[in-house]
Design an enzyme around this catalytic site. Structure first.
Site, short mmCIF file in Angstrom:
data_model
loop_
_atom_site.label_atom_id
_atom_site.label_comp_id
_atom_site.label_asym_id
_atom_site.label_seq_id
_atom_site.Cartn_x
_atom_site.Cartn_y
_atom_site.Cartn_z
N HIS A 1 0.82 -1.21 0.00
CA HIS A 1 0.00 0.00 0.00
C HIS A 1 0.86 1.26 0.00
O HIS A 1 1.87 1.33 0.68
CB HIS A 1 -0.97 0.04 1.19
N GLY B 1 2.19 4.78 0.90
CA GLY B 1 2.29 5.38 2.23
C GLY B 1 3.00 4.47 3.21
O GLY B 1 3.40 4.90 4.30
N CYS C 1 4.08 3.58 7.83
CA CYS C 1 3.83 4.84 8.54
C CYS C 1 2.38 5.30 8.40
O CYS C 1 1.69 5.51 9.39
CB CYS C 1 4.77 5.92 8.04
N LYS D 1 -1.57 7.69 16.07
CA LYS D 1 -1.85 9.05 16.57
C LYS D 1 -3.36 9.31 16.62
O LYS D 1 -3.85 9.99 17.52
CB LYS D 1 -1.18 10.13 15.70
N GLY E 1 8.24 -4.67 25.88
CA GLY E 1 9.03 -3.64 25.22
C GLY E 1 8.47 -2.26 25.49
O GLY E 1 7.26 -2.06 25.39
N GLY F 1 9.82 0.76 24.13
CA GLY F 1 10.21 1.80 23.19
C GLY F 1 8.96 2.56 22.79
O GLY F 1 7.90 2.41 23.41
N GLU G 1 10.19 -4.35 30.45
CA GLU G 1 11.34 -3.83 29.69
C GLU G 1 12.60 -4.56 30.13
O GLU G 1 12.91 -4.63 31.31
CB GLU G 1 11.47 -2.33 29.93
N HIS H 1 4.44 35.05 25.19
CA HIS H 1 3.75 34.73 26.45
C HIS H 1 2.25 34.91 26.27
O HIS H 1 1.83 35.87 25.63
CB HIS H 1 4.25 35.68 27.55
#
Length: 464
Positions: A38, A40, A43, A52, A180, A182, A203, A443
């Site tokens: 596919h 892309g 990712c 995300k 894991g 990571g 871990e 600010h």
């Protein structure tokens, strides 16, 4: 059959490959891109983007539970995991179709199929219609990587999952073990923990998020534990006993082995490069531990053959792959691009709280013999962070005490994956502590903490 001729052929249409193809076309090259699954790549379809989308749903769900803090009312809060996953897949589809559109717009020839390299400058593609032959002086390998599988811990898609299964879960985990810590492991742990799964992270290294600065890892660990996660460091999953409705994990830690019963295991123990079946050995391409050996311009030992992205080794990041793709395309087109500096590539982890970093950790800077100055600033000292209700976090800067060079920056907290780019630009422009100290930050923003963390390296922080 006459072979189709191109100036450059790219094998793999992930964030390295499709970007290389587009940049090559922009520079006037006749370009083909070969993709077996596919557009892309991982990712867009099974990695950065869909995770995300899931994590955003978890973040909104978490905030809904905090409504009262903000003077708001939200009752009957719940979620529909199928709908959360459906949204994530829709986001992926939208972006993947966008890649197809971009390749077409730039007149890149797309060949869907499995590529092999029968000889130097030649690519054979096994397609639905048979085998197509393509030739080019320059060939770019961008075949990416896949999840590493450890003996006995292999994913089966039922009770033991890889990242792919975790993105389209066959059931909802209630008791989850993540192997894991990571970026991939900790992001899934964060997502499912927020949705209410009782989550344990194991871990093997001495701390979670092992590539991050030790202080940042320790801070993140405290936050994860506050959220109810169980974190087990310096621990190894020795064996998984699988049943229809559960998995019994044998975990060794501190010389003792104990069993933990869960309903789901996610294995996130690293990646291996997709180097098989291409014919690399016959061509004389050097492969070291499933990664193609390249120089700083991504050139292999074979003239005209390049390798970019995950297949070319760490850091395994989409933005590194894209940048290498641009660099190689410019090289092929006769340009003189700068080689990529790994120390100027930021890493981002989208757990809750977020983690982001660039350059050397404090420990690594000391190991390299630098005399250093370190600055720190906590989120609790920042007005915008308090207004957002996000006062848990910190920013840390590491400078060369002699020259003022920014050696590294490390962050944990809300939106740090967006903030890190300020330090990325700083390192790119070879900025110094003095220049950053003189910079006026707006600010109220979270970015002011970046300024204060710089000032703190000289004992000049104002708000803490």
């Amino acid at each position: 059959m006459t072979a189709q001729q191109f100036d450059m052929i790219v094998i793999g249409a992930g964030p390295g490959g499709y970007v290389a193809a587009i940049r090559g076309a922009q520079l006037g090259l006749k370009v083909a891109v070969v993709e077996r699954e596919h557009l892309g790549g991982i990712c867009l379809n099974w990695g950065c983007i869909p995770t995300k989308a899931l994590l955003r749903s978890a973040e909104v769900f978490h905030l809904m539970h905090r409504a009262k803090e903000f003077g708001l009312k939200a009752e009957g809060i719940g979620y529909d995991l199928d709908a959360v996953v459906k949204r994530s897949r829709a986001v992926s589809r939208q972006l993947a179709s966008g890649v197809g559109h971009l390749l077409k717009k730039n007149k890149v020839t797309v060949v869907m199929g499995e590529a092999t390299l029968p000889a130097k400058g030649k690519v054979a593609v096994k397609t639905d219609k048979g085998t197509e032959e393509l030739t080019a002086k320059s060939i770019v390998l961008a075949t990416g990587a896949r999840a590493r599988e450890l003996p006995g811990l292999e994913a089966d898609g039922k009770r033991v999952w890889s990242y792919k299964h975790a993105l389209v879960p066959p059931h909802e985990p209630k008791r989850l073990l993540v192997i894991g810590s990571g970026a991939i492991g900790i992001e899934f742990a964060s997502f499912y923990n927020t949705l209410g799964a009782s989550t344990t992270v194991v871990e093997v290294m001495e701390r979670i998020l092992p590539v991050e600065d030790a202080e940042i890892s320790a801070f993140a660990k405290k936050q994860f534990e506050k959220q109810g996660m169980t974190i087990r460091e310096k621990a190894t999953v020795k064996k998984l006993d699988r049943a229809a409705d559960k998995v019994t994990a044998h975990i060794e830690q501190g010389g003792k082995t104990e069993t933990v019963e869960v309903d789901t295991v996610i294995s996130a123990v690293g990646i291996v490069g997709n180097v098989e079946g291409l014919g690399l050995e016959a061509l004389g391409v050097k492969v070291d531990r499933t990664h193609v050996v390249v120089d700083e311009f991504c050139r292999t030992a074979v003239e005209g053959l390049y390798a970019i992205g995950d297949i070319a080794g760490p850091p395994w990041l989409a933005h590194k792959a894209s940048h290498e793709g641009v660099m190689v395309a410019e090289l092929v087109a006769g340009g003189h691009p700068h080689p990529i500096r790994p120390g100027s590539i930021a890493g981002c982890t989208y757990c809750h709280p977020q983690v982001a970093s660039i350059g050397l950790t404090e420990a690594r800077a000391k190991e390299k013999g630098f005399e250093i100055k370190v600055g720190r600033f906590p989120f609790i000292g920042n007005g915008k962070a308090i207004a957002l209700g996000e006062s848990e976090g910190m920013i840390k800067t590491v400078f060369d005490a002699k020259t003022g060079e920014l050696l590294g920056a490390h962050m944990v907290g809300a939106e740090v994956t967006e903030l890190i780019q300020g330090y990325v630009v700083g390192r790119s422009l070879e900025t110094t502590e003095a220049a950053l100290a003189e910079t006026i930050f707006p600010h109220p923003t979270l970015s002011e903490m970046m300024h204060e963390a710089v000032l703190d390296a000289d004992g000049r922080a104002i708000h803490f």
